[in-house]
Design a protein around this motif. Structure first.
Motif, short mmCIF file in Angstrom:
data_model
loop_
_atom_site.label_atom_id
_atom_site.label_comp_id
_atom_site.label_asym_id
_atom_site.label_seq_id
_atom_site.Cartn_x
_atom_site.Cartn_y
_atom_site.Cartn_z
N ASP A 59 45.59 14.86 77.05
CA ASP A 59 45.21 13.51 76.59
C ASP A 59 46.39 12.72 76.05
N PHE A 60 47.29 13.40 75.34
CA PHE A 60 48.49 12.75 74.80
C PHE A 60 49.43 13.82 74.26
N LYS A 61 50.58 13.36 73.79
CA LYS A 61 51.58 14.27 73.20
C LYS A 61 51.85 13.81 71.77
N MET A 62 52.05 14.74 70.85
CA MET A 62 52.40 14.41 69.47
C MET A 62 53.85 14.78 69.20
N LYS A 63 54.60 13.82 68.66
CA LYS A 63 55.95 14.12 68.15
C LYS A 63 55.90 13.92 66.65
N TYR A 64 56.56 14.83 65.89
CA TYR A 64 56.50 14.76 64.44
C TYR A 64 57.90 14.80 63.82
N LEU A 65 58.14 13.91 62.88
CA LEU A 65 59.40 13.96 62.12
C LEU A 65 59.07 13.89 60.63
N ASN A 66 59.78 14.71 59.85
CA ASN A 66 59.64 14.68 58.40
C ASN A 66 60.25 13.41 57.83
N SER A 67 59.98 13.14 56.57
CA SER A 67 60.50 11.91 55.95
C SER A 67 62.02 11.92 55.82
N ASP A 68 62.64 13.08 55.93
CA ASP A 68 64.13 13.10 55.88
C ASP A 68 64.72 12.92 57.28
N GLY A 69 63.84 12.69 58.27
CA GLY A 69 64.31 12.45 59.64
C GLY A 69 64.39 13.70 60.47
N SER A 70 64.21 14.87 59.83
CA SER A 70 64.29 16.12 60.62
C SER A 70 63.05 16.24 61.51
N HIS A 71 63.27 16.77 62.70
CA HIS A 71 62.16 16.98 63.64
C HIS A 71 61.47 18.28 63.30
N ALA A 72 60.15 18.32 63.38
CA ALA A 72 59.39 19.58 63.22
C ALA A 72 58.50 19.75 64.43
N SER A 73 58.34 20.96 64.88
CA SER A 73 57.59 21.19 66.13
C SER A 73 56.09 20.99 65.94
N MET A 74 55.66 20.96 64.68
CA MET A 74 54.22 20.84 64.49
C MET A 74 53.92 20.40 63.07
N CYS A 75 52.72 19.83 62.90
CA CYS A 75 52.24 19.43 61.57
C CYS A 75 50.72 19.55 61.62
N GLY A 76 50.17 20.43 60.82
CA GLY A 76 48.72 20.67 60.89
C GLY A 76 47.91 19.47 60.42
N ASN A 77 48.32 18.89 59.31
CA ASN A 77 47.61 17.69 58.82
C ASN A 77 47.88 16.51 59.76
N GLY A 78 49.10 16.48 60.30
CA GLY A 78 49.42 15.42 61.27
C GLY A 78 48.61 15.57 62.55
N GLY A 79 48.32 16.82 62.93
CA GLY A 79 47.51 17.05 64.13
C GLY A 79 46.11 16.51 63.97
N ARG A 80 45.52 16.70 62.79
CA ARG A 80 44.18 16.14 62.55
C ARG A 80 44.25 14.60 62.53
N SER A 81 45.36 14.10 61.96
CA SER A 81 45.50 12.63 61.86
C SER A 81 45.62 11.98 63.22
N ILE A 82 46.46 12.55 64.09
CA ILE A 82 46.66 11.92 65.41
C ILE A 82 45.39 12.04 66.25
N ALA A 83 44.62 13.11 66.04
CA ALA A 83 43.36 13.26 66.78
C ALA A 83 42.38 12.16 66.36
N MET A 84 42.29 11.93 65.05
CA MET A 84 41.39 10.89 64.54
C MET A 84 41.84 9.51 65.05
#
Ligand code: API
Length: 270
Positions: A59-84
């Protein structure tokens, strides 16, 4: 340039989310954009930046970056957020499947602004790592639930200096070079655990960390301190649940369920 954004919070972990399916923003600018938009004094403010991208296979792809600009491969709370968010803008139906850099996730929207994530299997489980830091002894269990987590059990969740010890453990040579997130866990009654997390890339405690909540629940299960489905109370007071199957030390069927709310939408100059 002006762009549309949404601000979402999932158990107090908060995010700026941008629909980048039309590539209005180049991926090479994601890092500087995360630092700019996550700044709580000079911009919108958030723990992380989430980009919704086109996918050729899901359906789509999620890219996640922390507030310090570092990339993270995943975010559990972010996953629920992007789904909503995807559901609300019609980019996905109430059941969806999306790509993350940690693996494929099936998500389902639940009435009452909650989302269920059915995740890939965690990896790199390492039990009973003994560390001594500034005279304090720590017995750590490590697991990668999409991002790395060092899990520590405490008698009183209010006691640990989460910043001081979280940072020291996060940067310990044991977890170098990428470091780790650090979760402090207090098992309580009714199969419920309390979790506090020092988050890598935020470089501080967040009100919730979804992958940390998963890590804490799984290690609680492996230690016989709780059983699936584990109820979790996040630092911000929200209730989540984690279910999973364990066979020997192989963990499968990991499901995270919890809140996800679109706080507001807006336009920001970048
Ligand atoms: N800070 C984490 C990524 C976000 C994890 C957290 N926000 C979650 O909900 O899982 C890291 O760099 O490993």
């Amino acid at each position: 340039m002006q762009i549309n954004f949404s601000k979402l919070t999932a158990a107090g972990n908060d995010f700026v989310l941008i629909d980048n399916r039309e590539n209005i923003i180049s991926a090479k600018d994601y890092q500087s954009l995360a630092v700019k938009l996550c700044d709580r004094k000079y911009s919108i403010g958030a723990d992380g930046l989430i980009l919704l991208e086109k996918s050729s296979s899901h359906d789509f792809k999620m890219k996640y970056l922390n507030s310090d600009g570092s990339h993270a491969s995943m975010c559990g709370n972010g996953g629920r957020s992007i789904a909503m968010f995807a559901y609300e803008i019609g980019a996905a139906k109430e059941k969806m499947i999306f790509e993350t850099d940690a693996g494929i996730i099936a998500a389902g929207i639940i009435p009452g602004s909650r989302v269920k994530l059915d995740l890939y299997n965690p990896k790199d489980l390492r039990r009973n790592i003994k560390l001594e830091i500034e005279g304090e002894k720590f017995d750590i269990d490590f697991i990668d639930t999409g991002v790395p987590h060092a899990v520590i059990f405490v008698d009183d969740i209010e006691k640990p200096d989460v910043f001081k010890y979280g940072r020291a453990i996060r940067l310990h040579k044991e977890f170098a070079p990428a470091g780790t997130n650090v979760d402090f866990v207090q098992p309580t009654k009714d199969n419920t655990i309390l979790v506090r997390t020092y988050e890598r890339g935020v470089e501080g405690e967040t009100l919730a960390c979804g992958t940390g909540i998963i890590a804490s629940a799984i290690i609680s299960g492996l230690k016989g301190l709780a059983e699936s489905p584990v109820k979790v109370i996040a630092r911000g007071g929200d209730n989540l649940s984690v279910s999973f199957k364990t066979e020997a030390e192989k963990i499968t069927n990991v499901i995270l369920e919890g809140p996800a709310i679109i706080s507001f939408t807006g336009v920001v100059n970048i």
